[in-house]
Each structure stands twice: as structure tokens, then as C-alpha cells.
Design an enzyme around this catalytic site. Structure first.
Site, PDB file in Angstrom:
ATOM      1  N   ARG A   1       0.853  -1.191   0.000  1.00 54.56           N
ATOM      2  CA  ARG A   1       0.000   0.000   0.000  1.00 54.56           C
ATOM      3  C   ARG A   1       0.878   1.225   0.000  1.00 54.56           C
ATOM      4  NH1 ARG A   1      -4.651   0.805   4.394  1.00 54.56           N
ATOM      5  NH2 ARG A   1      -2.865   1.027   5.750  1.00 54.56           N
TER       6      ARG A   1
ATOM      7  N   THR B   1      -1.110   7.495  -0.743  1.00 55.57           N
ATOM      8  CA  THR B   1      -2.399   7.387  -1.444  1.00 55.57           C
ATOM      9  C   THR B   1      -3.269   6.244  -0.901  1.00 55.57           C
ATOM     10  OG1 THR B   1      -1.528   5.828  -3.062  1.00 55.57           O
ATOM     11  CG2 THR B   1      -1.303   8.162  -3.592  1.00 55.57           C
TER      12      THR B   1
ATOM     13  N   ASP C   1       0.262  -3.175  12.404  1.00 55.23           N
ATOM     14  CA  ASP C   1       0.718  -3.565  11.065  1.00 55.23           C
ATOM     15  C   ASP C   1       0.993  -5.076  11.050  1.00 55.23           C
ATOM     16  OD1 ASP C   1       2.475  -1.974   8.536  1.00 55.23           O
ATOM     17  OD2 ASP C   1       2.545  -4.149   8.831  1.00 55.23           O
TER      18      ASP C   1
ATOM     19  N   ASP D   1       4.541  -6.129   9.724  1.00 54.56           N
ATOM     20  CA  ASP D   1       5.616  -5.792  10.669  1.00 54.56           C
ATOM     21  C   ASP D   1       5.570  -6.679  11.909  1.00 54.56           C
ATOM     22  OD1 ASP D   1       6.712  -3.869   9.072  1.00 54.56           O
ATOM     23  OD2 ASP D   1       5.768  -2.168  10.085  1.00 54.56           O
TER      24      ASP D   1
HETATM   25  C1  PRP Z   1      -1.267  -4.581   4.417  1.00 50.13           C
HETATM   26  C2  PRP Z   1      -2.147  -5.813   4.523  1.00 50.13           C
HETATM   27  C3  PRP Z   1      -2.950  -5.751   3.249  1.00 50.13           C
HETATM   28  C4  PRP Z   1      -3.133  -4.276   3.046  1.00 50.13           C
HETATM   29  C5  PRP Z   1      -4.517  -3.932   3.484  1.00 50.13           C
HETATM   30  O1  PRP Z   1      -0.204  -4.801   3.585  1.00 50.13           O
HETATM   31  O2  PRP Z   1      -1.436  -6.993   4.654  1.00 50.13           O
HETATM   32  O3  PRP Z   1      -2.301  -6.337   2.138  1.00 50.13           O
HETATM   33  O4  PRP Z   1      -2.170  -3.623   3.885  1.00 50.13           O
HETATM   34  O5  PRP Z   1      -4.786  -2.616   3.212  1.00 50.13           O
HETATM   35  P1  PRP Z   1      -5.864  -2.165   2.132  1.00 50.13           P
HETATM   36  O6  PRP Z   1      -7.085  -2.983   2.405  1.00 50.13           O
HETATM   37  O7  PRP Z   1      -6.045  -0.704   2.469  1.00 50.13           O
HETATM   38  O8  PRP Z   1      -5.294  -2.384   0.782  1.00 50.13           O
HETATM   39  P2  PRP Z   1       0.940  -3.703   3.355  1.00 50.13           P
HETATM   40  O9  PRP Z   1       0.629  -2.891   2.170  1.00 50.13           O
HETATM   41  O10 PRP Z   1       1.182  -2.976   4.644  1.00 50.13           O
HETATM   42  O11 PRP Z   1       2.181  -4.558   2.975  1.00 50.13           O
HETATM   43  P3  PRP Z   1       2.976  -5.668   3.816  1.00 50.13           P
HETATM   44  O12 PRP Z   1       2.042  -6.836   3.985  1.00 50.13           O
HETATM   45  O13 PRP Z   1       4.117  -5.956   2.941  1.00 50.13           O
HETATM   46  O14 PRP Z   1       3.378  -5.088   5.136  1.00 50.13           O
HETATM   47  N1  URA Z   2      -2.503  -2.993   7.022  1.00 47.00           N
HETATM   48  C1  URA Z   2      -2.160  -3.434   8.251  1.00 47.00           C
HETATM   49  O1  URA Z   2      -1.199  -4.197   8.396  1.00 47.00           O
HETATM   50  N2  URA Z   2      -2.873  -3.006   9.296  1.00 47.00           N
HETATM   51  C2  URA Z   2      -3.928  -2.194   9.187  1.00 47.00           C
HETATM   52  O2  URA Z   2      -4.557  -1.859  10.204  1.00 47.00           O
HETATM   53  C3  URA Z   2      -4.266  -1.742   7.896  1.00 47.00           C
HETATM   54  C4  URA Z   2      -3.548  -2.173   6.829  1.00 47.00           C
END
Ligand code: PRP
Ligand code: URA
Length: 208
Positions: free
Chosen positions: A103, A107, A199, A202
Site C-alpha cells: 500500500r 495514497t 501492522d 511488521d
Molecule cells: C497490508 C495488509 C494488506 C493491506 C490492506 O499490507 O497486509 O495487504 O495492507 O490494506 P488495504 O485494504 O487498504 O489495501 P501492506 O501494504 O502494509 O504490505 P505488507 O504486507 O508488505 O506489510
Molecule cells: N494494514 C495493516 O497491516 N494493518 C492495518 O490496520 C491496515 C492495513
């Protein structure tokens, strides 16, 4: 809400509470993600199709069932990765097709960075695995990719959802069932689920 299934299983609720806890270590967090994912998948796969087959037991023979359709697990990187082992334990013959999306922090739109799907689909049913359905952008984009690939039986299996994410999925892909361990209150001003768990990537990978 149609096509949204929020688990009411006490084991899911118990484990999810530990998952949310800020004091839960990455090791324990990964363990819980794995366990809840398996429980969620048990619920989400109630309607998979089976075909009959004859089986010989030590006492004779009987008619049993086997899963009919080839299943693909589609974890959204990174956080969906932690769900794979739990789901795979239940269906070890499933194929795993990774989709890399992150994400954009500004944005909140998904950016694709990994997709190695072959031209023709190799599975009939896909389970999209991602613990978090926040704005819904990542889930919607992944289902777009899978439909374009040629798969039309798709389910989303997540852990936590926000009403905004559910609404986005229902608008874009109303026929895709959404399975969640809990539906939370809202998104905060930076797109995080509240009360949520922070997160998910993380916390699993110790990178927060
Ligand atoms: C997180 C999560 C989803 C997304 C959800 O991933 O695992 O994929 O955000 O958010 P959305 O519904 O607003 O799209 P992130 O982009 O943080 O990447 P990561 O899993 O690599 O930490
Ligand atoms: N992605 C995450 O990992 N946590 C949230 O709360 C939203 C998006």
C-alpha cells in the site's frame, strides 16, 4: 451484509484477542496467525465440491468423497504469507500463487510488485489470503488479477476487516464471499484498522 461471514467461534475469538495484544511477540503472533487461518479456512470451505470415490478399509469397502476442484492459495505479500502454513495444513495439495502488493503510504492505493501467474489458470478455486482488509484496495486488486487470469470461484479469507474494506469489496466483487475473524469499527486517518492489531506484516516479521 450479504456474503460477509464473521466467525463466531470461541477459539477464533480467544486467539484473535491474543493476536491484537501489543505485548504478543512476533513468534507468538506468527503462531496465532497460522492457527486462526486454519480455523477460518475450515469455516470458509464448507461449500467446496466433492466427488464420490470408492475406498477400501481394512474391514471392507465404502463410498467416500474427495475434493473435486483444484484449489489455489493466493497470499498477498507480505502479511498473507503467514496464513499459508495454517491453510496448507488442511489442504496440502493446494497450489500457492503469491501476489506482491504494497500500500502506498500516501495514497493508500495498492502497488503491484510481484505476479508470476502463468498465462492459463491452473486452479478452479482461489482462496485469497490476507490478514487485513482495510480500505480493501489490495483485496480488490488481487481479485481483479485472478479474474483476469480466468478463475471465477474466489473467496477472501482474512482476519480483521474494516467496514470500508468490506464495502469496497462488495462494490467491486459482490459475488466473492468475505470470511473474517472480526469486523472492526473503522479506519483511522492513516488507513489503519481500529482497534485492529497494528501492522500485520511488521508484527509477523519483526520489522516494526
Ligand atoms: C497490508 C495488509 C494488506 C493491506 C490492506 O499490507 O497486509 O495487504 O495492507 O490494506 P488495504 O485494504 O487498504 O489495501 P501492506 O501494504 O502494509 O504490505 P505488507 O504486507 O508488505 O506489510
Ligand atoms: N494494514 C495493516 O497491516 N494493518 C492495518 O490496520 C491496515 C492495513
Amino acid at each position: 451484509m450479504t456474503n460477509v461471514y464473521v466467525s463466531e467461534h470461541p477459539l477464533v475469538a480467544h486467539k484473535l484477542t491474543k493476536l491484537r495484544d501489543i505485548n504478543t511477540s512476533p513468534k507468538k503472533f506468527r503462531e496465532l496467525v497460522r492457527e486462526i487461518s486454519a480455523l477460518m479456512t475450515y469455516e470458509a470451505t464448507m461449500d467446496l465440491t466433492t466427488s464420490q470415490l470408492e475406498v477400501t478399509t481394512p474391514m471392507g469397502s465404502t463410498t467416500g468423497q474427495e475434493l473435486k476442484d483444484k484449489i489455489g492459495l493466493v497470499p498477498i505479500l507480505r502479511a498473507g504469507l503467514g496464513m499459508v502454513e495454517g491453510v496448507w495444513g488442511l489442504m496440502p495439495n493446494a497450489e500457492v500463487w503469491h501476489i506482491g502488493l504494497y500500500r502506498d503510504e500516501r495514497t493508500l492505493k495498492p502497488v503491484e510488485y510481484y505476479n508470476k501467474l502463468p498465462i492459463a489458470p491452473t486452479v478452479k478455486v482461489c482462496l485469497v489470503l490476507d490478514p487485513m482488509l482495510a480500505t480493501g484496495g489490495s483485496a480488490v486488486a488481487t481479485v481483479d488479477i485472478l479474474k483476469k487470469w480466468g478463475v471465477h470461484r474466489i473467496k477472501f479469507v482474512g482476519l480483521l476487516g474494516a467496514p470500508e474494506g468490506v464495502a469496497a469489496m462488495q462494490k467491486a466483487h459482490p459475488e466473492v464471499p468475505i470470511h473474517l475473524a472480526a469486523l472492526d469499527e473503522r479506519l483511522n486517518e492513516i488507513g489503519y484498522i481500529v482497534p485492529g492489531l497494528g501492522d500485520a506484516g511488521d508484527r509477523q516479521f519483526g520489522t516494526g
